[in-house]
Design an enzyme around this catalytic site. Sequence first.
Site, PDB file in Angstrom:
ATOM      1  N   ASP A 139       0.804  -1.243   0.067  1.00 15.07           N
ATOM      2  CA  ASP A 139       0.033  -0.081   0.134  1.00 15.07           C
ATOM      3  C   ASP A 139       0.677   1.302   0.068  1.00 15.07           C
ATOM      4  O   ASP A 139       2.127   1.165  -0.029  1.00 15.07           O
ATOM      5  CB  ASP A 139      -0.916  -0.058   1.217  1.00 15.07           C
ATOM      6  CG  ASP A 139      -2.476   0.724   1.074  1.00 15.07           C
ATOM      7  OD1 ASP A 139      -2.324   1.378   0.044  1.00 15.07           O
ATOM      8  OD2 ASP A 139      -3.485   0.492   1.627  1.00 15.07           O
ATOM      9  N   ASP A 145     -10.377   2.629  -3.306  1.00 12.47           N
ATOM     10  CA  ASP A 145     -11.077   1.650  -2.644  1.00 12.47           C
ATOM     11  C   ASP A 145     -12.504   1.471  -2.956  1.00 12.47           C
ATOM     12  O   ASP A 145     -13.307   2.186  -2.918  1.00 12.47           O
ATOM     13  CB  ASP A 145     -10.713   1.959  -1.194  1.00 12.47           C
ATOM     14  CG  ASP A 145      -9.436   1.713  -0.509  1.00 12.47           C
ATOM     15  OD1 ASP A 145      -8.517   1.439  -1.472  1.00 12.47           O
ATOM     16  OD2 ASP A 145      -9.323   1.867   0.702  1.00 12.47           O
TER      17      ASP A 145
END
Lengths: 435, 435
Positions: free
Chosen positions: B158, B219
């Site tokens: 990430d 997301d």
Amino acid sequence: MELVDLTLFLTGLSLTVALDNGLLRTPPMGWMAWERFRCDIDCTYDPKNCISEGLFRDMADRLVEDGWKELGYEYVIIDDCWVSKQRDDQGRLQPDPTRFPGGIAKLARYIHDRGLKLGIYSDMGSHTCMGFPGTTLDKIEIDAQTFASWGVDYLKFDGCYSNPVEQMLGYPQMSKALNATGRPIAYSCSWPAYLGGLPPNVNYSLLGEICHLWRNYDDIQDSWDSVQGIIEWFASNQDVLQPAAGPGRWNDPDMLIIGNFGLSVEQARSQMALWAIMAAPLIMSNDLRNLDNWATAILQNKAAIAINQDPLGIQGRRLVQEKSHIDVFWRPLSNSASALVFLSHRTDMPFLYHTSLAKLNYQPGNYMVYDVFTSSTVTRLKASTDFTVSINPTGVVMWYVYPQQQSQRLHLHHQQHRKESHVRYRKPKAESTVL
Amino acid sequence: MELVDLTLFLTGLSLTVALDNGLLRTPPMGWMAWERFRCDIDCTYDPKNCISEGLFRDMADRLVEDGWKELGYEYVIIDDCWVSKQRDDQGRLQPDPTRFPGGIAKLARYIHDRGLKLGIYSDMGSHTCMGFPGTTLDKIEIDAQTFASWGVDYLKFDGCYSNPVEQMLGYPQMSKALNATGRPIAYSCSWPAYLGGLPPNVNYSLLGEICHLWRNYDDIQDSWDSVQGIIEWFASNQDVLQPAAGPGRWNDPDMLIIGNFGLSVEQARSQMALWAIMAAPLIMSNDLRNLDNWATAILQNKAAIAINQDPLGIQGRRLVQEKSHIDVFWRPLSNSASALVFLSHRTDMPFLYHTSLAKLNYQPGNYMVYDVFTSSTVTRLKASTDFTVSINPTGVVMWYVYPQQQSQRLHLHHQQHRKESHVRYRKPKAESTVL
């Protein structure tokens, strides 16, 4: 500005109509064509789904044979696109001859023979929203008489293609004309939706005198965005809307779309729960010939229906709006009971919401709780006891709550399947009692 | 502007890493914790759902026992919130000791013993998105070595709490460090999502050289709005994104949320269909212990999976965007086959869409069509023949199409239940042939 003046003017009129005629002491229940079947008039290509007498007979059959009628779903309501492009030679509306070859009177008999009631649609204006002949001011009396002569039990009176002055005259005039027929006809007014739904443009005292129900806001669409938007508008404006409702006079947030394409199971429960809290008409628009079992179970939930149909007829309110995107709704019911709905606007995962009945304004004492969608019960829940409910994203937990001392038995029918309760109990804290 | 320069600079580097190491020749399939379980770390109160070794063992068990593994769902991927707040005394990441008491190596063995693969999560930056220790530039090598020593098969890297310069250095460096471990580890880069997902900030040639897959965009959340927004972004930017994908290098529109709370059945089919068209990773984030049968059926649809996993690995494209809110997507497949998806963005009722294969750029000839979600087939569909598909609101019709002359048998497994085809045939017109 013009609207304000007109409404004030109208408020001053001494209306002789009185629609407190005993109809719709609880919100109407039934089925309506629009949201699911729209203006599908191509019966050659789509014979099973086009707006035609066959569609309404099919739905009447389903209402009777699949358990809907005995639960209270009794109105079969035709929406737009039923009428012929031309009035008959006596100036009366007539149905499209190819799609309603038997006529409306015959369809009404079919429906009455099955213990159901027939609703129909017209439009205060030159045309209906889909462009069919409307009911101009000079046609109100003849149209009311035509509907009554056919045995119609319910009129949805839309408002496309008219201006505020015509609406201000036409909606009360139709009320009077329906009354004058001598036939009890429930009267649904789309008027406030055309005026933005709020005072000063809308006079809810007047509406309650002339209409049994009224559409306040936008048409529902087959999506959670639409359902959520409607819930939010009604909750945001509840100080105006909630007092307007009562037996014989209902706000109408539009049809139930459960069983169609756009709602998840959670979202379908949320619509059912909120429509029950809002004392909203439970008028489905779906294909009763093709419903998933879960959709049928939600729409036939006896506790939710009983809450919706509570004889006190007091509309519920949003009590709490949390920063966590949990809303709590409450509706007072007869026999000192009440309903609570915990609604999640979250889109992540089940949320654990901590509260107590005392924090939700309940009086001290012990309560019994029946979970409407799981059929689980909690007994002797003290108002001061902290509890936790797990609320799914875009879902609800719905409770029927009543004082323990008043009765040991449930006022509501239990459903078939008992499932795990949504309630969880916090570990004991100094200041809270464990259940 | 700064970003552009940095990316151009980096493009000029002669990278010695080569991630064309044979991994992920087709998009990865498996299960990941994030969307459904987030950062739930309260194992005292929520032991079944908290981020802990038990959760991943549960999911591994389900993958093996419920038929997922044999369909290709093989990765079990830990997301954020697994790591201890402190590195060990040798500077290595270590799992939270109370939630992963057995350690990651033992969990990896559990997963490998069942023929599955283990994925883990770290973050290029000072902290993970949820505030746990991240992988700063000086920790890349040791973290890669730690993951390899545990037997990790997949890393999601990430990008919270780092700046574009650190990302530009760190993402290629991690690629090199993973390669240097000698263990084949699939490498998922969140990098482009932190740069807006598009050139010139994002260099997709470079990404294809260093990562097996990459997150381009926001997301996913548990709602149709989110799924629809992702589909729209990928389709709008397909001229950039579609050529970037291929065997060993995949765009990642994020997890499959089918089986959770926010999608209707139609919407769940739409996500599965579009993820197949997009050659997207099929990484579920749901509770495999509690799935409705319809959700399992969609996620285990063999034809949709076969289309997703087609060995050519060519990402599909949106061909048509109609004013009627119907989109048509197309993906070329091996053996001269192809997939078509008709997607409705409507919220009213099933829409009858008229087209022909010729209008969708198919060559003249006869085709066989297999409907992925109804298992119905149409034979000898001439490219020039007009046909009509009925597409439900927010739903899809998905077809596997292949030339009739090439083969009389289906390339794809048929599913159990044959249902009515979505295809309807128009009445004959002078210019069209009836099937």
